[in-house]
Design an enzyme around this catalytic site. Structure first.
Site, PDB file in Angstrom:
ATOM      1  N   LYS A   1       0.836  -1.201   0.000  1.00  0.00           N
ATOM      2  CA  LYS A   1       0.000   0.000   0.000  1.00  0.00           C
ATOM      3  C   LYS A   1       0.874   1.256   0.000  1.00  0.00           C
ATOM      4  CE  LYS A   1      -3.739  -2.531   2.238  1.00  0.00           C
ATOM      5  NZ  LYS A   1      -4.475  -2.870   3.485  1.00  0.00           N
TER       6      LYS A   1
ATOM      7  N   GLN B   1      -4.520  -2.006   9.735  1.00  0.00           N
ATOM      8  CA  GLN B   1      -4.383  -3.288   9.036  1.00  0.00           C
ATOM      9  C   GLN B   1      -4.952  -4.412   9.895  1.00  0.00           C
ATOM     10  OE1 GLN B   1      -3.198  -3.625   5.837  1.00  0.00           O
ATOM     11  NE2 GLN B   1      -3.837  -5.768   5.994  1.00  0.00           N
TER      12      GLN B   1
ATOM     13  N   ASP C   1     -11.171   2.321   4.273  1.00  0.00           N
ATOM     14  CA  ASP C   1     -11.492   0.892   4.146  1.00  0.00           C
ATOM     15  C   ASP C   1     -13.001   0.650   4.078  1.00  0.00           C
ATOM     16  OD1 ASP C   1      -9.124  -0.520   3.926  1.00  0.00           O
ATOM     17  OD2 ASP C   1      -8.815  -0.692   6.094  1.00  0.00           O
TER      18      ASP C   1
END
Lengths: 332, 332
Positions: B85, B129, B152
């Site tokens: 990322k 994460q 997200d």
């Protein structure tokens, strides 16, 4: 249910035809055979359970749960719906009041009214009867209600919780359908369910609850779910319906669900409420399902009226009691 | 696509068999024929588009978008994901940083860290994460992120918005699959789509976007969607799959999708990433789909790796740019 008991249940006449090297079974139905799912009876049972729980709750020293409905404008159907909710409240021992606002009420006035109820520690449930007049933003109104008092389950946070199978207020009609399925012991685990209609407060919540895992905080029902809608071609709808163990229709399309679309013994749940004019010029309430024809093939069927309809108000009572208990528990 | 072009495309040998009074068409496939959906290429295109838009944005005097990743613990896979990322951020011109916390970090410390980033007006996107260590409540962490910075799309409010087809951050993998379908012009309107896997961040968001009405703020794709999962019996999965115009598998079950389950010409999208050991003892990445067999029947297929995988990071870049623009617009 085994094939045998289902066969008995349907009272079908089986004709075994030896053809093309394989045994096929043709069924001929001679009379109306489906079990009627009695929403009126189940709704009365649920209201009796809620009443009993409220009596205990009050007996423990708590005040009665309180539901406030806000009705903006003079729509006769809306007035009738709210009236029915108030009657149910009285029957189960929920305090209730309808706040009536003129259809010219400004959005800001409505929002202020909602906020006042949010702040009022004597109010557990707030519902704004839909539809609101066009100059008022429905979404804004829904999201103005404190999520803890949102007994309709329309607030974005409650919708998000529903998608996550977190404990929340499930919209009453969807919850009512699930409750009918549960109380009639209709199996859902690994079964095929077709839902016709993708509305955000009926079709979609049912899909979320019926397809999901039973292990969540808000348990799902482990079915394979097919979501059909206005752009599902008729032959595809028939394809899916014929394989379905449960068909739920919530479309407002009269006679959408026909006998030839039903797997013998399937459960057919009709959420539609449509007012039609008969050949004799009388008005009559019917659902989405050809009741006369389908009840000759299905194993279970809900009538209209008297099926899903009465469940909505009962589940609203259930949600209001839940709100009252949660507000006390969250403040402790 | 007409039957004719599809037939040409598949290079099938048609054998017409007159049988049982009707004309049936049997297809025999002699070689690999499906079009490969090149996720690597599309992902590069999207990143190039995002980069161009960021250059314009910065050219207008705005600061660069900024994404902060929080990594709790030392899980090698998570480290690799976050690293990818960060590399993508650099490539498209997004400022980025990874905050590394020990796997013993207390939940409250993580929440304080998130809140600091929420308050920081130089940060547009925040991602934690997953998975987080077991002593930390994932749901609490997801809901600690400011919904406006939740690139997200895991916050309850954003999930609720997704269900309502309101503009929101769509979880990156689901968004990536939709983007592949769109950019390869795979029709969805009135088509049958089977989704295998009901996860809250992949299977379910896809179902919501694919079945819903195209007229919403966040447009749906008007397909009839069947949601299958671990409790869908194999013969039922095959029944639905064979009728599907698009099959999307996100299960982690190797070889779940086999050639005999595919309608000739269908589009097969493989979200699975499974590490297997070959007969020669080598490890190899495969998806849920028997690629070798299915690609002889399908019209379109995604490879693993190089299909859906690269799309996730590209759509995260897309979401971060979107967050940056919205934060500026909301503050004006």
């Amino acid at each position: 249910m085994t094939l045998f008991t289902r066969t008995l249940h349907l009272s079908v006449r089986l004709i075994r035809v030896q053809a093309r090297g394989s045994t096929q079974i043709h069924c001929k139905y001679s009379k109306k055979t489906a079990n009627i799912i009695d929403g009126k009876k189940i709704s009365a049972e649920i209201k009796a359970e809620v009443k009993k729980e409220i009596d205990q709750w009050v007996g423990q020293g708590h005040r009665r749960p309180c539901l406030i409905a806000i009705l903006v404008g003079e729509d006769p159907a809306s007035q009738k719906y709210v009236e029915n909710k108030m009657i149910a409240c009285k029957a189960v021992g929920i305090e209730s009041k309808t706040i009536r606002l003129a259809d010219t009420t400004e959005e800001s006035v409505l929002l202020t009214q909602i906020d006042k109820l949010n702040q009022d520690s004597n109010v557990d449930g707030i519902l704004v009867q839909l539809p609101v007049p066009e100059h008022i933003c429905e979404k804004k109104v829904m999201n103005a209600v404190d999520p803890q008092k949102d007994v309709d389950g329309f607030h974005t946070i409650n919708v998000g919780k529903l998608m996550a199978n977190a404990d929340t207020f499930v919209p009453a009609t969807a919850l009512g359908v699930i409750e009918l399925i549960k109380r009639y012991n209709i199996p859902t685990f690994g079964k095929n369910i077709v839902i016709c209609g993708r509305s955000k407060n009926v079709g979609l919540p049912m899909a979320l609850l019926l397809h999901s895992d039973a292990k969540y905080e808000l348990p799902g029902h482990e079915a394979t779910v097919t979501l059909c809608h206005r752009h599902t071609p008729p032959e595809e709808l028939e394809f899916f319906a014929k394989r379905a163990d449960i068909i739920i229709s919530a479309t407002g399309v009269v006679n959408l669900i026909k006998p030839q679309m039903i797997k013998p013994g399937a459960c057919v749940i009709d959420v539609g409420i449509n007012r039609i004019t008969t050949e004799e010029g009388k008005t009559k309430l019917v659902g989405d399902v050809d009741f006369e024809g389908v009840s000759k093939v299905a194993g279970y069927i809900t009538p209209v009226p008297g099926g899903v309809g009465p469940m909505t108000v009962a589940m609203l009572m259930f949600n209001t009691l839940k709100a009252a208990k949660q507000l006390v528990n969250n403040n402790n």
